[in-house]
Design a protein around this motif. Structure first.
Motif, mmCIF file in Angstrom:
data_model
loop_
_atom_site.group_PDB
_atom_site.id
_atom_site.type_symbol
_atom_site.label_atom_id
_atom_site.label_comp_id
_atom_site.label_asym_id
_atom_site.label_seq_id
_atom_site.Cartn_x
_atom_site.Cartn_y
_atom_site.Cartn_z
ATOM 1 N N GLU A 1 56.559 -60.355 18.574
ATOM 2 C CA GLU A 1 57.414 -59.985 19.700
ATOM 3 C C GLU A 1 56.972 -58.727 20.433
ATOM 4 O O GLU A 1 57.229 -58.581 21.634
ATOM 5 N N GLN A 2 56.298 -57.806 19.743
ATOM 6 C CA GLN A 2 56.039 -56.487 20.329
ATOM 7 C C GLN A 2 54.563 -56.095 20.361
ATOM 8 O O GLN A 2 54.227 -55.017 20.823
ATOM 9 N N GLY A 3 53.670 -56.957 19.897
ATOM 10 C CA GLY A 3 52.261 -56.586 19.867
ATOM 11 C C GLY A 3 51.968 -55.608 18.735
ATOM 12 O O GLY A 3 52.640 -55.615 17.710
ATOM 13 N N LYS A 4 50.972 -54.762 18.940
ATOM 14 C CA LYS A 4 50.577 -53.820 17.892
ATOM 15 C C LYS A 4 51.570 -52.666 17.810
ATOM 16 O O LYS A 4 51.961 -52.090 18.817
ATOM 17 N N THR B 1 43.208 -54.107 20.580
ATOM 18 C CA THR B 1 44.490 -54.308 21.265
ATOM 19 C C THR B 1 45.201 -52.982 21.496
ATOM 20 O O THR B 1 45.147 -52.081 20.659
ATOM 21 N N PRO B 2 45.897 -52.847 22.623
ATOM 22 C CA PRO B 2 46.687 -51.639 22.895
ATOM 23 C C PRO B 2 48.008 -51.676 22.137
ATOM 24 O O PRO B 2 48.424 -52.721 21.628
ATOM 25 N N GLU B 3 48.650 -50.532 22.048
ATOM 26 C CA GLU B 3 49.962 -50.455 21.402
ATOM 27 C C GLU B 3 51.022 -51.162 22.241
ATOM 28 O O GLU B 3 51.032 -51.079 23.468
ATOM 29 N N GLU B 4 51.888 -51.879 21.537
ATOM 30 C CA GLU B 4 53.117 -52.447 22.100
ATOM 31 C C GLU B 4 52.880 -53.287 23.352
ATOM 32 O O GLU B 4 53.583 -53.174 24.337
#
Length: 212
Positions: free
Chosen positions: A29-32, A103-106
């Motif tokens: 749902e939120q990525g990294k 990957t970037p945060e969030e």
């Protein structure tokens, strides 16, 4: 401060102080996400042994500025078939390190989450396949918008065709690289990854030592 729940895969664990651990996760749902699990080193009761590399978890988080705080973690799956095989452990670490480093945060990316989950599930249930690792890598690059140029000099048309099929089929095991084309595929894939990194992947160096 706000609480949220998410499904996530553990990408990396780092000890922090005497009792805590920093956990890097890739969530559906939120990525990294990077979070702190307080007391995780001293007591297993709070997290029930859930904080293991590439574990599949359901988490409750509290988020504010800076690191999130992990409030609880329930195990969805730990992929036991990976954990008894050193080469599979290294391969799972490679997949998780790629996701963490690229990957970037969030930034949610459900396609990438599904790719990572399906690869871990494949590693858990099937014999280790060098072709699957190239399949994972080229599809990760495609999902992130870093799709490599398949017409690079030194890469045969046969290898280019297999990589193209790997990006179109969407199913592990559907594309098999003959042994003599595996390294050729790496001549295209590894530079495409290196363009976006400031240092070599630790897990890739380990796989080379294992001959995987």
């Amino acid at each position: 401060m706000r609480k949220s729940e998410t499904e996530a895969i553990v990408l990396r664990l780092t000890d922090y102080g005497e009792a805590d651990r920093i956990v890097t996760l890739f969530s559906l749902e939120q990525g990294k996400i990077s979070g702190i699990a307080r007391g995780a080193k001293k007591s297993r009761k709070r997290f029930g042994g859930a904080l293991e590399a590439f574990a599949h978890l359901r988490l409750q988080l509290q988020k504010g500025s800076g690191l999130a705080t992990l409030l609880s973690a329930d195990i969805v799956g730990i992929f036991p078939g990976i954990r008894t095989d050193l080469a599979k452990i290294g391969t799972a670490a490679y997949a998780c390190e790629l996701v963490e480093r690229l990957t970037p945060e969030e930034e949610p990316n459900p396609r990438l989450f599904r790719l990572l989950y399906c690869y871990l599930e494949r590693l858990d249930c099937a014999p280790l396949s060098p072709s699957d690792r190239r399949f994972f890598t080229v599809n990760l690059l495609k999902i992130l918008g870093y799709q490599p140029d398949l017409s690079v000099r030194g890469v045969s048309q046969e290898t280019a065709d297999l990589l193209d099929r790997a990006m179109r089929t969407g199913r592990f095991g559907a594309v098999v690289f003959p042994d003599h084309l595996l390294r050729e595929a790496d001549l295209l894939l590894n530079p495409a990854i290196d363009l976006h990194l400031d240092r070599e992947l630790k897990s890739l160096a380990f796989l080379r030592e294992c001959g995987a």
